[in-house]
Design an enzyme around this catalytic site. Structure first.
Site, mmCIF file in Angstrom:
data_model
loop_
_atom_site.group_PDB
_atom_site.id
_atom_site.type_symbol
_atom_site.label_atom_id
_atom_site.label_comp_id
_atom_site.label_asym_id
_atom_site.label_seq_id
_atom_site.Cartn_x
_atom_site.Cartn_y
_atom_site.Cartn_z
ATOM 1 N N LYS A 51 -10.278 113.485 -48.124
ATOM 2 C CA LYS A 51 -10.043 113.649 -46.682
ATOM 3 C C LYS A 51 -9.056 112.611 -46.177
ATOM 4 O O LYS A 51 -8.154 112.919 -45.387
ATOM 5 C CB LYS A 51 -11.368 113.505 -45.939
ATOM 6 N N ASN A 52 -9.208 111.367 -46.611
ATOM 7 C CA ASN A 52 -8.374 110.278 -46.088
ATOM 8 C C ASN A 52 -6.956 110.296 -46.654
ATOM 9 O O ASN A 52 -6.097 109.549 -46.181
ATOM 10 C CB ASN A 52 -9.038 108.927 -46.346
ATOM 11 N N ARG A 109 -11.032 109.672 -35.620
ATOM 12 C CA ARG A 109 -10.215 108.489 -35.390
ATOM 13 C C ARG A 109 -8.813 108.614 -35.984
ATOM 14 O O ARG A 109 -7.891 107.937 -35.557
ATOM 15 C CB ARG A 109 -10.913 107.255 -35.985
ATOM 16 N N CYS A 129 -16.146 103.682 -31.648
ATOM 17 C CA CYS A 129 -16.466 104.022 -33.022
ATOM 18 C C CYS A 129 -17.771 103.356 -33.408
ATOM 19 O O CYS A 129 -17.954 102.167 -33.182
ATOM 20 C CB CYS A 129 -15.356 103.554 -33.958
ATOM 21 N N ARG A 143 -11.380 99.969 -34.425
ATOM 22 C CA ARG A 143 -10.213 100.152 -35.280
ATOM 23 C C ARG A 143 -9.006 100.129 -34.356
ATOM 24 O O ARG A 143 -8.466 101.168 -34.001
ATOM 25 C CB ARG A 143 -10.298 101.484 -36.040
ATOM 26 N N LEU A 161 -1.761 97.464 -33.759
ATOM 27 C CA LEU A 161 -0.747 97.253 -34.793
ATOM 28 C C LEU A 161 0.228 98.436 -34.857
ATOM 29 O O LEU A 161 1.405 98.251 -35.160
ATOM 30 C CB LEU A 161 -1.421 97.019 -36.146
ATOM 31 N N ASP A 177 -16.195 101.763 -47.514
ATOM 32 C CA ASP A 177 -16.742 103.116 -47.458
ATOM 33 C C ASP A 177 -17.791 103.372 -48.539
ATOM 34 O O ASP A 177 -18.413 104.443 -48.559
ATOM 35 C CB ASP A 177 -15.627 104.152 -47.585
ATOM 36 N N ARG A 211 -18.227 115.743 -41.919
ATOM 37 C CA ARG A 211 -16.887 115.255 -41.623
ATOM 38 C C ARG A 211 -16.128 114.880 -42.881
ATOM 39 O O ARG A 211 -14.894 114.924 -42.908
ATOM 40 C CB ARG A 211 -16.949 114.031 -40.703
#
Length: 434
Positions: free
Chosen positions: A22-23, A96, A120, A125, A129, A309, A401
């Site tokens: 997913k990421n 997010r 969150c 997060r 930046l 994670d 998710r």
């Protein structure tokens, strides 16, 4: 609201397959914004965040085609026109990763209006930046009514030094830099495999990138990008979760379709805990745990360190290990919400700030527990697999998710797990985390 009913006590035996990450998939989908041509992504996981990203791109005017049948894990995205370069709050409030469209929208369309990330559950997060980097590249950014608006005729290359390592910040500014005028030098970058996966896609689209996967990335901007076909990396966190599942249930499990080279820190810690790990091939790992598990300490770090994670999943394993395990969470300030639920199941865990002390082995008993975020959900599934009796896990939409049909995968290797409810029902009360 969906629930899992899990009866513990069965060792997991057989082969379990890992889905795409997913990421990795989310930034790669955002990268399709950078070209008018088709981007075809394969090995896309069927999880809730991906469906949200598809809705987001479609709302901007993209053509998003989903694969069916043998191609059900493929999506084709064509951003020929971006009629509405806005990431609307009602779409992105549960994800997010919505900030990942900021950089590519400014680079391609010259403007972006993106809903500010909300609260969150596992900690902040900050998007600061992202903003600082885009401003150095010449964007003008304003904030009002809960939205960030960024504008630039064309971004300019710049020297960007991240004050703190950030995965999404690295990815967002990398996508902005590939169409910027001139050279962009990025330092203190995230080194996660997901960053490298995104860079591989961008290079296939015609970007000029050096150093992805290291702390320093150099980008030579190009006037335009073209379409490409790309296969998403395996999900290293799903693979790590299954490795822990095999160890905690004292099973004999082959985790297939993974990348062992992305799992070094997790494999090392599992071996230290007494599990036997064998790399069977470039995409298969076997985990066995027929003896007692041993306590081992972990401290979460940016890649290639032990991933935040995987902290919650490892803590579930630590409850079954002999001795005292110290778990330090260095990435997020509020990522111990699974502790209270594990304690309700009989775990012996004491918290002190960002440190948890776990004494084991604990005899876990079934309980009704609440899932608070994506990885906390995974830890409670693992605990329920070894608990005495039948546990009920509420709010498993968090699990949906990031894990594709996890109950079906676990049932296939011997777990007793059943879903109650409708996975496709709308969940207005969702809290974003994980």
């Amino acid at each position: 609201m969906d629930k899992f009913v899990i009866r513990g006590g069965n060792p997991l035996v057989g082969t379990i397959r890992v889905s795409g990450a997913k990421n990795s998939a989310l930034p790669c989908m955002a990268a399709a914004i950078l070209t008018e041509e088709e981007v075809i992504l394969e090995n896309i996981p069927q999880v809730r965040d991906i469906a949200t990203e598809q809705r987001l791109l479609a709302s901007m005017g993209a053509e998003v085609e989903l694969g069916y049948g043998s191609a059900e894990h493929r999506t084709t995205i064509c951003c020929r026109t971006l009629s509405d370069p806005v990431a609307k709050y009602e779409i992105v409030k549960t994800m997010r990763a919505s900030s990942l469209v900021l950089g590519p929208l400014v680079a391609r369309a010259g403007m972006a209006r993106v809903a500010m990330p909300g609260g969150c559950a596992i900690g902040g997060r900050p998007i600061d930046l992202h903003i600082a980097g885009l401003e150095k590249m010449g964007a003008t950014i304003t904030q009002e009514h809960g939205y960030l608006e960024a504008r630039a005729d064309r971004l300019r290359g710049a020297h960007l030094v991240f004050d703190k390592i950030t995965v999404t910040g690295t990815e967002d500014l990398l996508m902005a830099a590939v169409l910027a005028e001139g050279e962009t030098l990025m330092e203190n970058c995230a080194r996660e495999p997901e960053v490298t996966d995104l860079a591989t896609l961008l290079i296939a689209m015609g970007a000029r990138i050096e150093g992805a996967g290291t702390a320093t990335i150099r980008v030579q901007g190009v006037p335009r990008l073209h379409g490409a076909r790309h296969r998403i990396n395996p999900d290293r966190i799903e693979a790590g979760t299954f490795l822990v599942a095999g160890a905690i249930t004292r099973g004999d499990l082959i985790v297939a379709d993974c990348n062992p080279s992305h799992l070094g820190a997790v494999i090392t810690k599992l071996q230290e805990s007494g599990a036997r790990i064998d790399i069977l091939s470039p995409d298969e790992i076997r985990v066995q745990a027929d003896g007692p598990l041993r306590a081992a300490d972990i401290s979460t770090e940016e890649y290639p360190g032990f991933p935040t994670d995987m902290q919650a999943q490892y803590m579930a394993l630590a409850t079954q290990a002999e001795g005292v395990s110290v778990v330090k969470e260095n990435i997020f300030e509020n990522r111990f919400m699974h502790v209270q639920e594990l304690v309700r199941m009989g775990a012996n865990i004491k918290l002190d700030g960002r440190t948890a002390t776990v004494r084991g082995p604990a005899k876990l008993s079934a309980a009704a527990v609440m899932c608070s975020d994506l990885r906390a959900s995974a830890s409670l599934v693992l605990a329920a697999l070894v608990a005495d009796g039948e546990s009920i896990l509420d709010r498993v939409y968090h699990m949906d998710r990031g894990y594709e049909h996890i109950e079906e995968k676990l049932c296939g290797v011997g777990a007793q797990i059943q879903r109650l409810g409708n996975i496709f029902a709308p969940k207005e009360e969702e809290v974003v985390a994980g």
